[in-house]
Design a protein around this motif. Sequence first.
Motif, PDB file in Angstrom:
ATOM      1  N   GLY A  38      -7.144   0.532   6.912  1.00  0.00           N
ATOM      2  CA  GLY A  38      -7.914   0.381   8.140  1.00  0.00           C
ATOM      3  C   GLY A  38      -8.237   1.671   8.860  1.00  0.00           C
ATOM      4  O   GLY A  38      -8.819   1.639   9.942  1.00  0.00           O
ATOM      5  N   GLY A  39      -7.848   2.808   8.323  1.00  0.00           N
ATOM      6  CA  GLY A  39      -8.244   4.054   8.980  1.00  0.00           C
ATOM      7  C   GLY A  39      -7.118   5.052   9.203  1.00  0.00           C
ATOM      8  O   GLY A  39      -7.375   6.178   9.651  1.00  0.00           O
ATOM      9  N   SER A  40      -5.873   4.681   8.890  1.00  0.00           N
ATOM     10  CA  SER A  40      -4.776   5.628   9.146  1.00  0.00           C
ATOM     11  C   SER A  40      -4.987   6.942   8.385  1.00  0.00           C
ATOM     12  O   SER A  40      -4.637   8.013   8.882  1.00  0.00           O
ATOM     13  CB  SER A  40      -3.417   5.019   8.788  1.00  0.00           C
ATOM     14  OG  SER A  40      -3.280   4.857   7.402  1.00  0.00           O
ATOM     15  N   ASN A  68      -0.889  -6.857   3.348  1.00  0.00           N
ATOM     16  CA  ASN A  68      -0.927  -8.064   2.512  1.00  0.00           C
ATOM     17  C   ASN A  68      -2.367  -8.250   2.014  1.00  0.00           C
ATOM     18  O   ASN A  68      -3.088  -9.146   2.453  1.00  0.00           O
ATOM     19  CB  ASN A  68      -0.444  -9.310   3.271  1.00  0.00           C
ATOM     20  CG  ASN A  68       0.924  -9.087   3.890  1.00  0.00           C
ATOM     21  OD1 ASN A  68       1.856  -8.698   3.204  1.00  0.00           O
ATOM     22  ND2 ASN A  68       1.033  -9.280   5.197  1.00  0.00           N
ATOM     23  N   GLY A  95       1.540   0.432   0.449  1.00  0.00           N
ATOM     24  CA  GLY A  95       1.663  -0.466  -0.699  1.00  0.00           C
ATOM     25  C   GLY A  95       0.501  -1.441  -0.804  1.00  0.00           C
ATOM     26  O   GLY A  95       0.080  -1.790  -1.913  1.00  0.00           O
ATOM     27  N   SER A  96      -0.029  -1.853   0.331  1.00  0.00           N
ATOM     28  CA  SER A  96      -1.128  -2.830   0.277  1.00  0.00           C
ATOM     29  C   SER A  96      -2.363  -2.231  -0.378  1.00  0.00           C
ATOM     30  O   SER A  96      -3.035  -2.887  -1.186  1.00  0.00           O
ATOM     31  CB  SER A  96      -1.467  -3.313   1.690  1.00  0.00           C
ATOM     32  OG  SER A  96      -0.403  -4.082   2.194  1.00  0.00           O
ATOM     33  N   ASP A  99      -1.542  -1.836  -4.100  1.00  0.00           N
ATOM     34  CA  ASP A  99      -1.585  -3.136  -4.791  1.00  0.00           C
ATOM     35  C   ASP A  99      -3.030  -3.605  -4.944  1.00  0.00           C
ATOM     36  O   ASP A  99      -3.413  -4.159  -5.974  1.00  0.00           O
ATOM     37  CB  ASP A  99      -0.790  -4.184  -4.016  1.00  0.00           C
ATOM     38  CG  ASP A  99       0.715  -4.025  -4.208  1.00  0.00           C
ATOM     39  OD1 ASP A  99       1.136  -3.050  -4.845  1.00  0.00           O
ATOM     40  OD2 ASP A  99       1.467  -4.899  -3.713  1.00  0.00           O
ATOM     41  N   THR A 136       1.178   6.882   1.378  1.00  0.00           N
ATOM     42  CA  THR A 136       1.445   7.340   2.744  1.00  0.00           C
ATOM     43  C   THR A 136       2.511   6.506   3.449  1.00  0.00           C
ATOM     44  O   THR A 136       2.756   6.707   4.632  1.00  0.00           O
ATOM     45  CB  THR A 136       0.156   7.290   3.592  1.00  0.00           C
ATOM     46  OG1 THR A 136      -0.275   5.924   3.704  1.00  0.00           O
ATOM     47  CG2 THR A 136      -0.960   8.114   2.966  1.00  0.00           C
ATOM     48  N   ASN A 145       5.265   1.650 -10.181  1.00  0.00           N
ATOM     49  CA  ASN A 145       5.609   0.449 -10.932  1.00  0.00           C
ATOM     50  C   ASN A 145       4.364  -0.332 -11.343  1.00  0.00           C
ATOM     51  O   ASN A 145       3.248   0.048 -11.028  1.00  0.00           O
ATOM     52  CB  ASN A 145       6.620  -0.424 -10.167  1.00  0.00           C
ATOM     53  CG  ASN A 145       6.034  -1.124  -8.944  1.00  0.00           C
ATOM     54  OD1 ASN A 145       4.871  -1.523  -8.928  1.00  0.00           O
ATOM     55  ND2 ASN A 145       6.853  -1.294  -7.918  1.00  0.00           N
ATOM     56  N   LYS A 158       0.336 -16.261  -1.647  1.00  0.00           N
ATOM     57  CA  LYS A 158       0.696 -14.857  -1.824  1.00  0.00           C
ATOM     58  C   LYS A 158       1.443 -14.781  -3.146  1.00  0.00           C
ATOM     59  O   LYS A 158       2.548 -15.304  -3.265  1.00  0.00           O
ATOM     60  CB  LYS A 158       1.570 -14.366  -0.670  1.00  0.00           C
ATOM     61  CG  LYS A 158       1.951 -12.893  -0.815  1.00  0.00           C
ATOM     62  CD  LYS A 158       2.671 -12.314   0.378  1.00  0.00           C
ATOM     63  CE  LYS A 158       2.904 -10.826   0.139  1.00  0.00           C
ATOM     64  NZ  LYS A 158       3.615 -10.152   1.195  1.00  0.00           N
ATOM     65  N   THR A 177       2.589  13.302   4.873  1.00  0.00           N
ATOM     66  CA  THR A 177       1.536  12.300   5.135  1.00  0.00           C
ATOM     67  C   THR A 177       2.107  11.062   5.826  1.00  0.00           C
ATOM     68  O   THR A 177       1.353  10.220   6.296  1.00  0.00           O
ATOM     69  CB  THR A 177       0.840  11.840   3.830  1.00  0.00           C
ATOM     70  OG1 THR A 177       1.791  11.117   3.033  1.00  0.00           O
ATOM     71  CG2 THR A 177       0.281  13.000   3.041  1.00  0.00           C
ATOM     72  N   SER A 180       2.847  10.255  10.464  1.00  0.00           N
ATOM     73  CA  SER A 180       2.058   9.487  11.427  1.00  0.00           C
ATOM     74  C   SER A 180       2.453   8.009  11.487  1.00  0.00           C
ATOM     75  O   SER A 180       1.901   7.248  12.276  1.00  0.00           O
ATOM     76  CB  SER A 180       0.574   9.594  11.059  1.00  0.00           C
ATOM     77  OG  SER A 180       0.369   9.208   9.714  1.00  0.00           O
ATOM     78  N   HIS A 196      14.956  -4.316  -2.341  1.00  0.00           N
ATOM     79  CA  HIS A 196      14.628  -4.115  -3.760  1.00  0.00           C
ATOM     80  C   HIS A 196      15.878  -3.736  -4.551  1.00  0.00           C
ATOM     81  O   HIS A 196      16.110  -4.240  -5.643  1.00  0.00           O
ATOM     82  CB  HIS A 196      13.566  -3.022  -3.927  1.00  0.00           C
ATOM     83  CG  HIS A 196      12.237  -3.407  -3.359  1.00  0.00           C
ATOM     84  ND1 HIS A 196      11.293  -2.492  -2.981  1.00  0.00           N
ATOM     85  CD2 HIS A 196      11.708  -4.628  -3.075  1.00  0.00           C
ATOM     86  CE1 HIS A 196      10.237  -3.133  -2.505  1.00  0.00           C
ATOM     87  NE2 HIS A 196      10.465  -4.418  -2.543  1.00  0.00           N
ATOM     88  N   HIS A 265      12.679 -12.220  -2.402  1.00  0.00           N
ATOM     89  CA  HIS A 265      11.248 -11.896  -2.331  1.00  0.00           C
ATOM     90  C   HIS A 265      10.369 -13.141  -2.494  1.00  0.00           C
ATOM     91  O   HIS A 265       9.369 -13.299  -1.790  1.00  0.00           O
ATOM     92  CB  HIS A 265      10.880 -10.847  -3.386  1.00  0.00           C
ATOM     93  CG  HIS A 265      10.949  -9.444  -2.859  1.00  0.00           C
ATOM     94  ND1 HIS A 265      12.137  -8.848  -2.522  1.00  0.00           N
ATOM     95  CD2 HIS A 265       9.969  -8.546  -2.573  1.00  0.00           C
ATOM     96  CE1 HIS A 265      11.879  -7.621  -2.063  1.00  0.00           C
ATOM     97  NE2 HIS A 265      10.577  -7.418  -2.080  1.00  0.00           N
ATOM     98  N   HIS A 279       6.152  -8.331   5.427  1.00  0.00           N
ATOM     99  CA  HIS A 279       6.947  -8.512   4.206  1.00  0.00           C
ATOM    100  C   HIS A 279       8.436  -8.192   4.414  1.00  0.00           C
ATOM    101  O   HIS A 279       9.310  -9.012   4.127  1.00  0.00           O
ATOM    102  CB  HIS A 279       6.349  -7.631   3.108  1.00  0.00           C
ATOM    103  CG  HIS A 279       7.163  -7.573   1.864  1.00  0.00           C
ATOM    104  ND1 HIS A 279       7.439  -8.697   1.114  1.00  0.00           N
ATOM    105  CD2 HIS A 279       7.798  -6.545   1.248  1.00  0.00           C
ATOM    106  CE1 HIS A 279       8.190  -8.353   0.083  1.00  0.00           C
ATOM    107  NE2 HIS A 279       8.426  -7.055   0.141  1.00  0.00           N
TER     108      HIS A 279
END
Length: 386
Positions: A38-40, A68, A95-96, A99, A136, A145, A158, A177, A180, A196, A265, A279
Amino acid sequence: MQNFVYYNPTRIHFGRGQIAALDGELPRAARVLLLAGGGSIKANGVHAQVRAALGPRPVTEFWGVEANPDYDTLMPAVDIVRREGVEWILAAGGGSVLDGAKFVAAAALFDGDPWDILASRGEAVKAALPIGSVLTLPATGSEANAASVISRRAAKEKLAFITPHVFPRFSVLDPETTFSLPARQIANGAGDAFCHVIEQYLTYPAHASVQDRFAEGVLRTLIEVAPRTLAEPADYDTRADFMWAATTALNGWISVGVPQCWATHMIGHELTALHGIDHARTLAIVLPSLLESERDARRAKLLQYAERVWDIRGGDGDARIDEAIYRTRGFYEALGIKTRLSDYGVEAGPIAAEVARRLAARGMDAFGDRGMITPAKAEQILLAAA
Ligand code: NZQ
Ligand code: ZN
């Protein structure tokens, strides 16, 4: 130790300034799709570094991959890849985004309904475009992975898929990175990575000393550095330890040759699908309750965990297990992550029944390391997490 095949092709560039390594990783003339959230990455300068490193390569940018990541958000990216003849997917974000890149890379070369990638849990995937990443947010291990988790809000689903075709070819991990990141995401990352490790470690003894000691080392590192990196967010060395701990928690090193239980999970993903809870927060709700439910079946490993991870020694075994579960809950609470369904305004009864129904509908009659988690048990676990 059980038999195993170990395979992990991801090359890691770790440290300050490593985004520049993109130039050596991507072919000179590669057509690249840069996938972002979204812009980070605009706000923290990662985007500018990435574009500088990519130089004159033809790059199309695709923004808006949400936390997600959603199937319906990603399908337009698949169209772009096909239309423009994109050859490489580069993910820059958490991760989103990573993924999402894995899904796009597989879907672009997939023959048939792309939802089958998820429905088959990855088995239907025969090929994928090459993927690189600039991570980041230390949390998921997705940077090293073969897994990806995709949501489909329209269907309240999901699901995860796993296939070696989507291992990133390389990942850049520059701890700077991550400076922020808001506290909430740092806490989430630590809580996710912790779980995990637990799910690859806290089952039953398998005579895998290296994996056990390694897992315990990652857990102890997280316990030590997570609060510190929250308190001192600009301390490079602590953040670097945290970042690498999260990668090693799910890059395959500790899972080889040992039983695993991903029930926390699996149940957690249902909570996100139904209520949109972050999550890591779903894991914090499920894990203490699941350990309590499985305390007899996991007694040996719980005692080992109590002693080697939390330094709990002496006295009655049951009391030591009580203390270890109490400290596990405390780890999350100390990071500011609540561990009860009621903390999220969710009533336990209805959601417990609904999750049990959904698991049964998917044929998940007996899951976890020895098939010991049934839909009925998942319901009890959630009721106990009220
Ligand atoms: O979208 P942007 O603007 O980039 O903002 C993101 C997002 O809002 C923000 N963020 C990321 N890096 C930042 C930053 N903000 C400031 N500075 C930075 N450096 O953080 C927010 C959350 O990002 P997200 O990528 O959603 O978080 P996370 O890395 O925790 O990923 C969660 C997703 O990964 C899946 C989860 O289910 C969930 O969908 N998982 C993936 C796994 C895997 N592939 O192996 C395993 C995990 O168990 C997990 O299931
Ligand atoms: Zn996770």
